[in-house]
Design a protein around this motif. Sequence first.
Motif, PDB file in Angstrom:
ATOM      1  N   CYS A 195      32.187  42.898  45.270  1.00 50.50           N
ATOM      2  CA  CYS A 195      33.160  43.555  44.383  1.00 50.50           C
ATOM      3  C   CYS A 195      32.780  45.010  44.116  1.00 50.50           C
ATOM      4  CB  CYS A 195      33.261  42.788  43.073  1.00 50.50           C
ATOM      5  SG  CYS A 195      34.031  41.164  43.238  1.00 50.50           S
ATOM      6  N   TYR A 196      31.476  45.289  43.971  1.00 51.07           N
ATOM      7  CA  TYR A 196      31.054  46.681  43.770  1.00 51.07           C
ATOM      8  C   TYR A 196      31.441  47.541  44.972  1.00 51.07           C
ATOM      9  CZ  TYR A 196      28.245  45.788  39.565  1.00 51.07           C
ATOM     10  OH  TYR A 196      27.829  45.483  38.299  1.00 51.07           O
ATOM     11  N   LEU A 197      31.209  47.030  46.150  1.00 55.49           N
ATOM     12  CA  LEU A 197      31.519  47.810  47.361  1.00 55.49           C
ATOM     13  C   LEU A 197      33.022  48.054  47.473  1.00 55.49           C
ATOM     14  CD1 LEU A 197      29.041  46.111  49.876  1.00 55.49           C
ATOM     15  CD2 LEU A 197      28.869  48.394  48.875  1.00 55.49           C
ATOM     16  N   LYS A 198      33.833  47.052  47.163  1.00 50.98           N
ATOM     17  CA  LYS A 198      35.286  47.240  47.208  1.00 50.98           C
ATOM     18  C   LYS A 198      35.735  48.253  46.154  1.00 50.98           C
ATOM     19  CE  LYS A 198      36.739  42.714  48.990  1.00 50.98           C
ATOM     20  NZ  LYS A 198      37.497  41.469  48.681  1.00 50.98           N
ATOM     21  N   SER A 199      35.151  48.182  44.983  1.00 51.81           N
ATOM     22  CA  SER A 199      35.521  49.126  43.925  1.00 51.81           C
ATOM     23  C   SER A 199      35.219  50.556  44.339  1.00 51.81           C
ATOM     24  CB  SER A 199      34.771  48.772  42.634  1.00 51.81           C
ATOM     25  OG  SER A 199      35.035  49.710  41.633  1.00 51.81           O
ATOM     26  N   ILE A 200      34.044  50.774  44.951  1.00 55.23           N
ATOM     27  CA  ILE A 200      33.686  52.116  45.412  1.00 55.23           C
ATOM     28  C   ILE A 200      34.659  52.585  46.489  1.00 55.23           C
ATOM     29  CG2 ILE A 200      31.913  53.442  46.627  1.00 55.23           C
ATOM     30  CD1 ILE A 200      29.826  51.663  45.225  1.00 55.23           C
ATOM     31  N   ARG A 201      35.038  51.669  47.368  1.00 57.45           N
ATOM     32  CA  ARG A 201      35.924  52.025  48.475  1.00 57.45           C
ATOM     33  C   ARG A 201      37.309  52.402  47.960  1.00 57.45           C
ATOM     34  NH1 ARG A 201      36.486  47.222  51.100  1.00 57.45           N
ATOM     35  NH2 ARG A 201      34.304  47.417  51.697  1.00 57.45           N
ATOM     36  N   TYR A 202      37.855  51.647  47.012  1.00 56.18           N
ATOM     37  CA  TYR A 202      39.221  51.867  46.556  1.00 56.18           C
ATOM     38  C   TYR A 202      39.330  52.999  45.540  1.00 56.18           C
ATOM     39  CZ  TYR A 202      40.144  47.386  48.815  1.00 56.18           C
ATOM     40  OH  TYR A 202      40.245  46.370  49.732  1.00 56.18           O
ATOM     41  N   SER A 203      38.312  53.191  44.726  1.00 53.60           N
ATOM     42  CA  SER A 203      38.380  54.233  43.701  1.00 53.60           C
ATOM     43  C   SER A 203      37.934  55.593  44.213  1.00 53.60           C
ATOM     44  CB  SER A 203      37.526  53.847  42.497  1.00 53.60           C
ATOM     45  OG  SER A 203      36.156  53.821  42.844  1.00 53.60           O
ATOM     46  N   LYS A 204      37.184  55.619  45.300  1.00 51.72           N
ATOM     47  CA  LYS A 204      36.635  56.842  45.909  1.00 51.72           C
ATOM     48  C   LYS A 204      35.717  57.600  44.950  1.00 51.72           C
ATOM     49  CE  LYS A 204      40.615  57.407  48.980  1.00 51.72           C
ATOM     50  NZ  LYS A 204      41.712  58.287  49.428  1.00 51.72           N
ATOM     51  N   LYS A 242      48.538  44.334  33.196  1.00 58.82           N
ATOM     52  CA  LYS A 242      47.898  44.914  32.021  1.00 58.82           C
ATOM     53  C   LYS A 242      47.409  43.826  31.070  1.00 58.82           C
ATOM     54  CE  LYS A 242      50.006  48.435  30.175  1.00 58.82           C
ATOM     55  NZ  LYS A 242      50.924  49.280  29.334  1.00 58.82           N
ATOM     56  N   PHE A 243      48.234  42.815  30.847  1.00 53.19           N
ATOM     57  CA  PHE A 243      47.863  41.734  29.933  1.00 53.19           C
ATOM     58  C   PHE A 243      46.632  40.986  30.442  1.00 53.19           C
ATOM     59  CE2 PHE A 243      48.094  37.243  28.740  1.00 53.19           C
ATOM     60  CZ  PHE A 243      48.132  37.340  27.362  1.00 53.19           C
ATOM     61  N   LEU A 244      46.617  40.647  31.714  1.00 49.38           N
ATOM     62  CA  LEU A 244      45.493  39.889  32.266  1.00 49.38           C
ATOM     63  C   LEU A 244      44.208  40.711  32.269  1.00 49.38           C
ATOM     64  CD1 LEU A 244      47.351  38.202  35.266  1.00 49.38           C
ATOM     65  CD2 LEU A 244      46.416  37.029  33.260  1.00 49.38           C
ATOM     66  N   VAL A 268      44.427  38.983  38.288  1.00 49.64           N
ATOM     67  CA  VAL A 268      44.799  40.391  38.457  1.00 49.64           C
ATOM     68  C   VAL A 268      44.712  40.793  39.924  1.00 49.64           C
ATOM     69  CG1 VAL A 268      44.165  42.772  37.893  1.00 49.64           C
ATOM     70  CG2 VAL A 268      44.074  41.022  36.126  1.00 49.64           C
ATOM     71  N   LEU A 269      43.629  40.401  40.577  1.00 47.34           N
ATOM     72  CA  LEU A 269      43.418  40.801  41.977  1.00 47.34           C
ATOM     73  C   LEU A 269      44.376  40.108  42.934  1.00 47.34           C
ATOM     74  CD1 LEU A 269      39.526  40.930  41.892  1.00 47.34           C
ATOM     75  CD2 LEU A 269      41.108  42.860  41.966  1.00 47.34           C
ATOM     76  N   LYS A 270      44.926  38.979  42.529  1.00 46.60           N
ATOM     77  CA  LYS A 270      45.975  38.366  43.344  1.00 46.60           C
ATOM     78  C   LYS A 270      47.229  39.230  43.332  1.00 46.60           C
ATOM     79  CE  LYS A 270      44.667  33.485  42.824  1.00 46.60           C
ATOM     80  NZ  LYS A 270      45.055  32.187  42.203  1.00 46.60           N
ATOM     81  N   LEU A 299      39.435  48.947  38.765  1.00 49.04           N
ATOM     82  CA  LEU A 299      38.841  48.620  37.464  1.00 49.04           C
ATOM     83  C   LEU A 299      38.582  47.118  37.342  1.00 49.04           C
ATOM     84  CD1 LEU A 299      40.945  50.911  35.085  1.00 49.04           C
ATOM     85  CD2 LEU A 299      38.613  51.276  35.896  1.00 49.04           C
ATOM     86  N   ALA A 300      39.527  46.329  37.837  1.00 50.64           N
ATOM     87  CA  ALA A 300      39.341  44.879  37.817  1.00 50.64           C
ATOM     88  C   ALA A 300      38.182  44.475  38.730  1.00 50.64           C
ATOM     89  CB  ALA A 300      40.625  44.175  38.241  1.00 50.64           C
ATOM     90  N   LEU A 301      38.047  45.146  39.863  1.00 47.38           N
ATOM     91  CA  LEU A 301      36.929  44.847  40.769  1.00 47.38           C
ATOM     92  C   LEU A 301      35.587  45.180  40.113  1.00 47.38           C
ATOM     93  CD1 LEU A 301      38.469  46.168  44.104  1.00 47.38           C
ATOM     94  CD2 LEU A 301      37.759  43.809  43.652  1.00 47.38           C
ATOM     95  N   THR A 302      35.533  46.312  39.439  1.00 44.08           N
ATOM     96  CA  THR A 302      34.283  46.693  38.759  1.00 44.08           C
ATOM     97  C   THR A 302      33.938  45.712  37.657  1.00 44.08           C
ATOM     98  OG1 THR A 302      34.721  49.025  39.244  1.00 44.08           O
ATOM     99  CG2 THR A 302      33.109  48.540  37.529  1.00 44.08           C
ATOM    100  N   LEU A 303      34.943  45.342  36.848  1.00 36.89           N
ATOM    101  CA  LEU A 303      34.677  44.405  35.752  1.00 36.89           C
ATOM    102  C   LEU A 303      34.285  43.033  36.284  1.00 36.89           C
ATOM    103  CD1 LEU A 303      34.704  44.239  32.683  1.00 36.89           C
ATOM    104  CD2 LEU A 303      37.071  43.453  32.806  1.00 36.89           C
ATOM    105  N   LYS A 304      34.901  42.607  37.373  1.00 35.86           N
ATOM    106  CA  LYS A 304      34.508  41.321  37.964  1.00 35.86           C
ATOM    107  C   LYS A 304      33.088  41.400  38.496  1.00 35.86           C
ATOM    108  CE  LYS A 304      35.681  37.839  41.396  1.00 35.86           C
ATOM    109  NZ  LYS A 304      36.558  37.417  42.512  1.00 35.86           N
ATOM    110  N   ALA A 305      32.749  42.527  39.121  1.00 32.62           N
ATOM    111  CA  ALA A 305      31.379  42.691  39.628  1.00 32.62           C
ATOM    112  C   ALA A 305      30.369  42.630  38.486  1.00 32.62           C
ATOM    113  CB  ALA A 305      31.266  44.010  40.381  1.00 32.62           C
TER     114      ALA A 305
END
Length: 897
Positions: free
Chosen positions: A691-700, A636-638, A661-663, A670-676
Amino acid sequence: MEASGKKIIIDEPVAQAEFEIEILGCYSLPEAWKPGENETQEYTYQVSFLGIQVNNGRTRKRELTEEEIKAAEEAKKGKKEPPKKKGPEAEAELLEEKKKNEELTRRGSQSSRYDDETLFFMTKEDIYKHPCITWEAENPSDARQFKTYPVSIQIEEMKLLELLDCLEDSGAYLDFARVPKTVEEESKKKPVKGKQQEEAKSSYYKAWINLSPFKEYGIVEQHLRVKLEDIEGDELSHTKTYLSIKLKFSTALFPAPSLNSTKPQDIIPIKPPPPKFLPSKDGTHDFQRQIKLACRAISAEYHNTYAEQLSETGHSLQRQKELKEIRRDEFLYYFNTSGKSQILKNKLRKSVVKICREKYKSVNSLKGLSFSEKDKIYSELYAYLLSRMQESIAEISQEKREILHEEPILPANLAEKEKQDDIADILGESYEAKLLRLALECEFKNDQIKACKYLTERTEKNPLSKQVWLDFTKYMLRQYNLPGAEKYMSEVISLSEDWTKEEYMLIACVYLSRKKYYEALVYFNSIIARDPEDILVILLLSINYSFLNKGPLEKYFLAKAKRLCMKHLGLAGPKNKQIEGLNEILLRYDEGKALTQDTLDDLNFTLVVYLINEKLCDLARLCLSRIVNKESSSIKFLYYSAEVEYWSHQYDQAIIYLDEVLKLEPRHHLALTLKADSCFNSNNFDEAQECYLKSIRYSKSSSSNLLIKLGNIYLKKSAWAGAKLLFSKCCEEQTNSIAWEGLGIACLNLSELDIAEQALTHANLMNDENPYVWASLAYLCLKQTQEPPGRYYQFRQCLTQAFRLGIKDPHILRNIGNEYTRKFFLNGTGPNSQRLDVSEVKIIYIQAKMCGADEEELRGNIEREFESIKDLGNNRLDQNLIDKIESAKIEVVNAVR
């Protein structure tokens, strides 16, 4: 500490105070407490209240009067009653006794003026009549009298808040204990012969202290008499044993508010309502009616006169424009020479005179006025009548546009308004909503100049709307522009005396970020006065006072936030008290014990979320620095740290936090979207796409903004099919000109020209100031042209608009130049019947160079296109034409050097 030249005066709460209690005595004792002649068991008395404990209270026997003392001494010596005195000495004694009887009579008559309760207290507190319990100072000056002493304690932060809670309940209980002396003391005493020693045991009592008087402004001291209540047994149930005490604070808990304290309206004055002008009664109505009638008559006559010419459609656009101007000149000449214009003037004269009389309240002539005064009157009258005439023409044009001629002559502003109204009807979107959408789209494209332009136009059209100014404020905060945010938020506050907590919170936080600490306090205090339990404002007040280096007040408000959490969690008070701001927060704490550091960190995280949502990055960064146990909430902090850096436009630093965060949690969508988004804004499109593709995959699920950004990446990589799929989905879910533009470009490059034209036309309808869409439409017109001229005239119109709006994309201009070369140099004779005219294509390629196209690459591209003409000719071109093509190539290449 100054606002508008005045010193800011803040009513601050008491953060610490010294509390003093003085026990004057305990009176009307039960029989068991009264000291006997042969007392074998002694007790000591203790009083505890608000953290102060007063020990060593002891029972005092009734004090003897001087006569009783004298009589006792004489009895002890065994003296006999002296003989009765005679003579003057006896008379003196009788006179003295008479005076005493008169004094007693006088006192009895005075006592009748007091009520029963007062007489009861006066009697019980008379040390010569009844015993009492006293807490005496050491070494009293007079052994026969007792002197009480005050006991004080410093009350700070949490203790002070507990006291304030007691004030809310109107008071608190005082604890009273009757405790036997210690065994050691008892062992020193000799037991009395013939009397059985009583078993010593402690007893406890309480007394309700009414503290409500201290809630009044300026009250610092009270003298109270409080009745003792038994806790065990009922030995006091039939007595009126009471304590007489004095309570005193070093300062009033509720200081009287200053009459000169600064109000929010002193910092941002409320704007006066706009003046209400009474409309003209009959004059304006008649004038506008005459204008409408004239418009109908003129347009009908014009239409009837040129009906045959208006039905002809075989002319080119240029010729149609020329014919239109000829008809207009002929009609105006006819209208003036036929006398019809004079008839119209005569009909309008009466209503104009009436307007003058109503507007200037005068029926006199203009004689005696200077030229400057006449000019002023004429100019004002002209402006007034022109505005009324424009309104009338606009109304009649809208009502009767079917029967009017092909292009009614309207002022430019009215023509633009009519156009926007038509577009609004088609899209089902008001013009104000369209301006907001366009501003958001320009912000998305990082075109901040146009975004400000649209938002400014929106405020000009509706300057009295709070929401319009609030949207402008939020935009400025997203751009990390605090001065702009303060300016436009001030407009929100100035529109009305009615305010919401959200409005005052935002302006106060902006002031806090701008280091205007006292201005912020004014607005925070206004919120607290309305809602004393607003947890976010309490935390912000603590931060505010820390900036002002007022440690006691900083700690006080932090303690207040803790106290509210304890009440909410059931750790303070008899039962849970639901605090509205804490209902949706999952607070960590030791159940049944107390708050922990994690609880305080959760409070700070709550404040961080609010500040990030409002894009107040500096304050959010400060709150994150107050998180102590970063390890227990590291993700949360990071993540919040990354959000703060992102909205501060520090994208590289945001990516560093997000990698951490991703480590820890690789599927944190959310972290993937913000990084993208951070990579997209840093032009690192490959990593952004991943990162966008991973975010779509994980968030559905995915937002339209995410899909549009991913679609734009596909356009940059020429992945036309993928871009078409993404933009198609966006167009189904949300009305957005960027999505329609992306769909049109993808289909244009896939040679799906019909779909491309529909999409680009829709994008153009939603935003007719996008030069890239106009250029894409020009390119589409060329691609759909098989044989010149084809759609050449539409191409010219679209390209002209693209140039007028400042097209900056060299790629689309190069494509247009290439397509123009292919279509108009090999096939046909060109639009103007001038074979191999290179004037237009030179302009296109030169503009591409000016927009940033690589000069060497552009020249090579031109040479290839002209050489391809010869290849397409398939040896059907004569040598003369080949030479002309070569000459044209050299001319165009040289133009872009």
